[in-house]
Each structure stands twice: as structure tokens, then as C-alpha cells.
Scaffold this motif. Structure first.
Motif, PDB file in Angstrom:
ATOM      1  N   SER A 144      13.022  -3.469  -8.868  1.00  0.00           N
ATOM      2  CA  SER A 144      13.884  -4.221  -9.872  1.00  0.00           C
ATOM      3  C   SER A 144      13.288  -5.478 -10.267  1.00  0.00           C
ATOM      4  O   SER A 144      12.685  -5.962  -9.612  1.00  0.00           O
ATOM      5  N   SER A 145      13.583  -5.819 -11.656  1.00  0.00           N
ATOM      6  CA  SER A 145      13.096  -6.988 -12.087  1.00  0.00           C
ATOM      7  C   SER A 145      13.548  -8.251 -11.077  1.00  0.00           C
ATOM      8  O   SER A 145      12.764  -9.074 -11.015  1.00  0.00           O
ATOM      9  N   PRO A 146      14.857  -8.261 -11.077  1.00  0.00           N
ATOM     10  CA  PRO A 146      15.191  -9.386 -10.188  1.00  0.00           C
ATOM     11  C   PRO A 146      14.507  -9.504  -8.582  1.00  0.00           C
ATOM     12  O   PRO A 146      14.251 -10.611  -8.246  1.00  0.00           O
ATOM     13  N   THR A 147      14.231  -8.163  -8.231  1.00  0.00           N
ATOM     14  CA  THR A 147      13.554  -8.222  -6.870  1.00  0.00           C
ATOM     15  C   THR A 147      12.088  -8.991  -6.912  1.00  0.00           C
ATOM     16  O   THR A 147      11.528  -9.748  -6.323  1.00  0.00           O
ATOM     17  N   LEU A 148      11.550  -8.379  -7.917  1.00  0.00           N
ATOM     18  CA  LEU A 148      10.101  -9.087  -8.549  1.00  0.00           C
ATOM     19  C   LEU A 148      10.083 -10.595  -8.642  1.00  0.00           C
ATOM     20  O   LEU A 148       9.159 -11.328  -8.161  1.00  0.00           O
ATOM     21  N   TYR A 149      11.300 -10.976  -9.296  1.00  0.00           N
ATOM     22  CA  TYR A 149      11.326 -12.372  -9.746  1.00  0.00           C
ATOM     23  C   TYR A 149      11.493 -13.243  -8.484  1.00  0.00           C
ATOM     24  O   TYR A 149      10.642 -14.060  -8.097  1.00  0.00           O
ATOM     25  N   ARG A 150      12.202 -12.754  -7.527  1.00  0.00           N
ATOM     26  CA  ARG A 150      12.340 -13.510  -6.162  1.00  0.00           C
ATOM     27  C   ARG A 150      11.043 -13.493  -5.382  1.00  0.00           C
ATOM     28  O   ARG A 150      10.735 -14.408  -4.692  1.00  0.00           O
ATOM     29  N   TRP A 151      10.349 -12.121  -5.343  1.00  0.00           N
ATOM     30  CA  TRP A 151       9.041 -12.498  -4.635  1.00  0.00           C
ATOM     31  C   TRP A 151       8.265 -13.204  -5.075  1.00  0.00           C
ATOM     32  O   TRP A 151       7.578 -13.924  -4.399  1.00  0.00           O
ATOM     33  N   ILE A 152       7.954 -13.301  -6.601  1.00  0.00           N
ATOM     34  CA  ILE A 152       7.007 -14.231  -6.968  1.00  0.00           C
ATOM     35  C   ILE A 152       7.662 -15.499  -6.867  1.00  0.00           C
ATOM     36  O   ILE A 152       6.855 -16.523  -6.377  1.00  0.00           O
ATOM     37  N   LYS A 153       8.707 -15.793  -6.935  1.00  0.00           N
ATOM     38  CA  LYS A 153       9.239 -17.270  -6.687  1.00  0.00           C
ATOM     39  C   LYS A 153       9.189 -17.584  -5.247  1.00  0.00           C
ATOM     40  O   LYS A 153       8.775 -18.805  -5.117  1.00  0.00           O
ATOM     41  N   ALA A 154       9.451 -16.805  -4.245  1.00  0.00           N
ATOM     42  CA  ALA A 154       9.285 -17.303  -2.929  1.00  0.00           C
ATOM     43  C   ALA A 154       7.776 -16.879  -2.575  1.00  0.00           C
ATOM     44  O   ALA A 154       7.412 -17.240  -1.218  1.00  0.00           O
ATOM     45  N   LYS A 155       6.802 -16.597  -3.285  1.00  0.00           N
ATOM     46  CA  LYS A 155       5.460 -16.350  -2.962  1.00  0.00           C
ATOM     47  C   LYS A 155       5.307 -15.175  -1.759  1.00  0.00           C
ATOM     48  O   LYS A 155       4.658 -15.593  -0.634  1.00  0.00           O
ATOM     49  N   LYS A 156       6.183 -14.700  -1.703  1.00  0.00           N
ATOM     50  CA  LYS A 156       6.272 -13.547  -0.451  1.00  0.00           C
ATOM     51  C   LYS A 156       5.172 -12.674  -0.566  1.00  0.00           C
ATOM     52  O   LYS A 156       4.725 -12.242  -1.564  1.00  0.00           O
ATOM     53  N   PRO A 157       4.457 -12.483   0.633  1.00  0.00           N
ATOM     54  CA  PRO A 157       3.602 -11.474   0.805  1.00  0.00           C
ATOM     55  C   PRO A 157       3.787 -10.138   0.399  1.00  0.00           C
ATOM     56  O   PRO A 157       4.926  -9.758   0.903  1.00  0.00           O
ATOM     57  N   LEU A 158       3.021  -9.540  -0.395  1.00  0.00           N
ATOM     58  CA  LEU A 158       3.300  -7.981  -0.854  1.00  0.00           C
ATOM     59  C   LEU A 158       2.875  -7.240   0.442  1.00  0.00           C
ATOM     60  O   LEU A 158       2.095  -7.348   1.116  1.00  0.00           O
ATOM     61  N   ASP A 159       3.955  -6.065   0.305  1.00  0.00           N
ATOM     62  CA  ASP A 159       3.640  -5.063   1.391  1.00  0.00           C
ATOM     63  C   ASP A 159       2.358  -4.229   1.079  1.00  0.00           C
ATOM     64  O   ASP A 159       2.259  -4.451  -0.139  1.00  0.00           O
ATOM     65  N   ARG A 160       1.750  -3.772   2.004  1.00  0.00           N
ATOM     66  CA  ARG A 160       0.617  -3.147   1.713  1.00  0.00           C
ATOM     67  C   ARG A 160       0.511  -2.060   0.585  1.00  0.00           C
ATOM     68  O   ARG A 160      -0.172  -2.028  -0.146  1.00  0.00           O
ATOM     69  N   ASN A 161       1.486  -1.170   0.620  1.00  0.00           N
ATOM     70  CA  ASN A 161       1.693  -0.161  -0.617  1.00  0.00           C
ATOM     71  C   ASN A 161       1.685  -0.904  -1.932  1.00  0.00           C
ATOM     72  O   ASN A 161       1.205  -0.382  -2.775  1.00  0.00           O
ATOM     73  N   TYR A 162       2.587  -2.137  -1.998  1.00  0.00           N
ATOM     74  CA  TYR A 162       2.570  -2.765  -3.312  1.00  0.00           C
ATOM     75  C   TYR A 162       1.459  -3.416  -3.927  1.00  0.00           C
ATOM     76  O   TYR A 162       1.027  -3.398  -4.806  1.00  0.00           O
ATOM     77  N   SER A 163       0.572  -3.861  -2.592  1.00  0.00           N
ATOM     78  CA  SER A 163      -0.655  -4.506  -2.996  1.00  0.00           C
ATOM     79  C   SER A 163      -1.624  -3.461  -3.315  1.00  0.00           C
ATOM     80  O   SER A 163      -2.301  -3.775  -4.275  1.00  0.00           O
ATOM     81  N   ILE A 164      -1.615  -2.372  -2.688  1.00  0.00           N
ATOM     82  CA  ILE A 164      -2.532  -1.208  -3.276  1.00  0.00           C
ATOM     83  C   ILE A 164      -2.236  -0.725  -4.656  1.00  0.00           C
ATOM     84  O   ILE A 164      -2.823  -0.507  -5.454  1.00  0.00           O
ATOM     85  N   LEU A 165      -0.950  -0.766  -5.054  1.00  0.00           N
ATOM     86  CA  LEU A 165      -0.669  -0.325  -6.278  1.00  0.00           C
ATOM     87  C   LEU A 165      -1.041  -1.066  -7.342  1.00  0.00           C
ATOM     88  O   LEU A 165      -1.390  -0.739  -8.403  1.00  0.00           O
ATOM     89  N   LEU A 166      -0.858  -2.370  -7.112  1.00  0.00           N
ATOM     90  CA  LEU A 166      -1.195  -3.527  -8.042  1.00  0.00           C
ATOM     91  C   LEU A 166      -2.808  -3.272  -8.295  1.00  0.00           C
ATOM     92  O   LEU A 166      -3.197  -3.606  -9.466  1.00  0.00           O
ATOM     93  N   PHE A 167      -3.440  -3.257  -7.212  1.00  0.00           N
ATOM     94  CA  PHE A 167      -4.865  -3.169  -7.498  1.00  0.00           C
ATOM     95  C   PHE A 167      -4.980  -1.603  -8.173  1.00  0.00           C
ATOM     96  O   PHE A 167      -6.006  -2.083  -9.217  1.00  0.00           O
ATOM     97  N   GLU A 168      -4.356  -0.748  -8.070  1.00  0.00           N
ATOM     98  CA  GLU A 168      -4.759   0.381  -8.802  1.00  0.00           C
ATOM     99  C   GLU A 168      -4.506   0.147 -10.258  1.00  0.00           C
ATOM    100  O   GLU A 168      -4.961   0.701 -11.175  1.00  0.00           O
ATOM    101  N   LEU A 169      -3.271  -0.065 -10.238  1.00  0.00           N
ATOM    102  CA  LEU A 169      -2.969  -0.746 -11.949  1.00  0.00           C
ATOM    103  C   LEU A 169      -3.896  -1.604 -12.715  1.00  0.00           C
ATOM    104  O   LEU A 169      -4.362  -1.323 -13.576  1.00  0.00           O
ATOM    105  N   THR A 170      -4.394  -2.663 -11.990  1.00  0.00           N
ATOM    106  CA  THR A 170      -5.295  -3.623 -12.580  1.00  0.00           C
ATOM    107  C   THR A 170      -6.393  -2.779 -12.645  1.00  0.00           C
ATOM    108  O   THR A 170      -7.111  -3.064 -13.858  1.00  0.00           O
ATOM    109  N   ASP A 171      -7.076  -1.978 -11.853  1.00  0.00           N
ATOM    110  CA  ASP A 171      -8.190  -1.213 -12.014  1.00  0.00           C
ATOM    111  C   ASP A 171      -8.154  -0.356 -12.989  1.00  0.00           C
ATOM    112  O   ASP A 171      -8.928  -0.222 -14.020  1.00  0.00           O
ATOM    113  N   LEU A 172      -6.952   0.321 -13.238  1.00  0.00           N
ATOM    114  CA  LEU A 172      -6.841   1.293 -14.426  1.00  0.00           C
ATOM    115  C   LEU A 172      -6.683   0.672 -15.725  1.00  0.00           C
ATOM    116  O   LEU A 172      -7.284   0.982 -16.743  1.00  0.00           O
ATOM    117  N   PHE A 173      -6.066  -0.723 -15.810  1.00  0.00           N
ATOM    118  CA  PHE A 173      -6.014  -1.315 -17.200  1.00  0.00           C
ATOM    119  C   PHE A 173      -7.125  -1.914 -17.549  1.00  0.00           C
ATOM    120  O   PHE A 173      -7.538  -1.873 -18.730  1.00  0.00           O
TER     121      PHE A 173
END
Length: 152
Positions: free
Chosen positions: A68-97
Motif C-alpha cells: 500500500s502507498s501508506p506502508t511505502l510512505y512509512r518505510w521511507i520516512k522511517a528509513k526501514k531496511p527493505l526485506d530481501r525480496n522487495y530489494s530484489i524487486l526494486l533492483f529488477e524494476l530499475t534494471d527494466l526501466f
């Protein structure tokens, strides 16, 4: 064997630049490095770098990450470390874009393509596949076909 443009050292340097050299300190030579880096934990701040670089709303970014967008907002605000799978997904999306921008020569052209129904994808708009399992690879395959002049 010649590597595709999306698998070059320059491409991966750009990926690190987009996500932030202060967050991704390791060298990336292949998509398998995404896994090794993600295991170590990455700050959710890279999500902000991703969305800002590609001009993607928080809502759309959250949708691609299947949260959810509110969850993402909280993660970014708290500078929460991303779980492994979200990190990999973000790498893959960046790579694709980045690959899409290389194929279409601009962010604007790639973004337009992402939002147009695609016959090779059964009439589905490519952006709709980014959140489903295997969707990123399907979109990458179509980009590869376009890059090599195969009707897609």
C-alpha cells in the motif's frame, strides 16, 4: 558472445547511480548480484531515489511493489531496511526501466509504451505486468524483441 546493452558495465553503473551510491556500495556485474546485495539489507530510501528518477508517483511505485502507498510512505520516512525480496524487486524494476529507456531512447517514450495495450502481451498494457510474478521478465522479453527489430 556480445552482451545486450542492458547487461553492460555502464548499464549497471547507471543502476547504482539511480538508486544511490550511498545505498548500493557494491559493484554490480549481473542480475545475480542483486540477490547478494539484497541479503545484506538496503535502506528503503532507495525507493525514493527510484520513484524520483523515473518520475513515478508513490502510489504507482507501491503498486509495482505490491504494497500500500501508506506502508511505502512509512518505510521511507522511517528509513526501514527493505526485506530481501522487495530489494530484489526494486533492483529488477530499475534494471527494466533503464533498459526500456535505452530501447526507446527516452523516459517519455518508454513511459508511453508502458501504458499502451500490447498485442504481444495479449492486449495487456506492459505496466500491468510489473506487479505480477514473472511479469518483469515478460516485459523484458518484449523489450528485447523490440531492440532486435522483431515485431512486438
Amino acid at each position: 558472445m556480445i552482451k545486450d546493452s542492458h547487461q553492460t558495465t555502464e548499464h549497471y553503473k547507471k543502476l547504482v547511480e539511480v538508486l544511490g551510491k550511498d545505498h548500493v556500495k557494491e559493484t554490480i556485474n549481473s542480475p545475480y548480484d542483486f540477490i547478494h546485495i539484497a541479503k545484506k539489507g538496503i535502506s528503503s530510501s532507495i525507493v525514493k531515489n527510484f520513484k524520483d528518477y523515473f518520475n513515478i508517483s508513490r502510489e504507482d511505485t507501491a503498486h509495482m511493489l505490491n504494497i500500500s502507498s501508506p506502508t511505502l510512505y512509512r518505510w521511507i520516512k522511517a528509513k526501514k531496511p527493505l526485506d530481501r525480496n522487495y530489494s530484489i524487486l526494486l533492483f529488477e524494476l530499475t534494471d527494466l526501466f533503464l533498459y526500456g529507456i535505452e530501447v526507446f531512447d527516452s523516459k517519455e517514450n518508454f513511459n508511453k509504451w508502458l501504458n499502451l495495450p500490447n498485442t504481444a502481451l495479449g492486449g495487456i498494457e506492459p505496466h500491468e505486468l510489473l506487479e505480477v510474478p514473472g511479469g518483469i521478465s515478460k516485459v523484458r522479453d518484449i523489450l528485447g524483441r523490440i531492440e532486435h527489430g522483431v515485431y512486438s
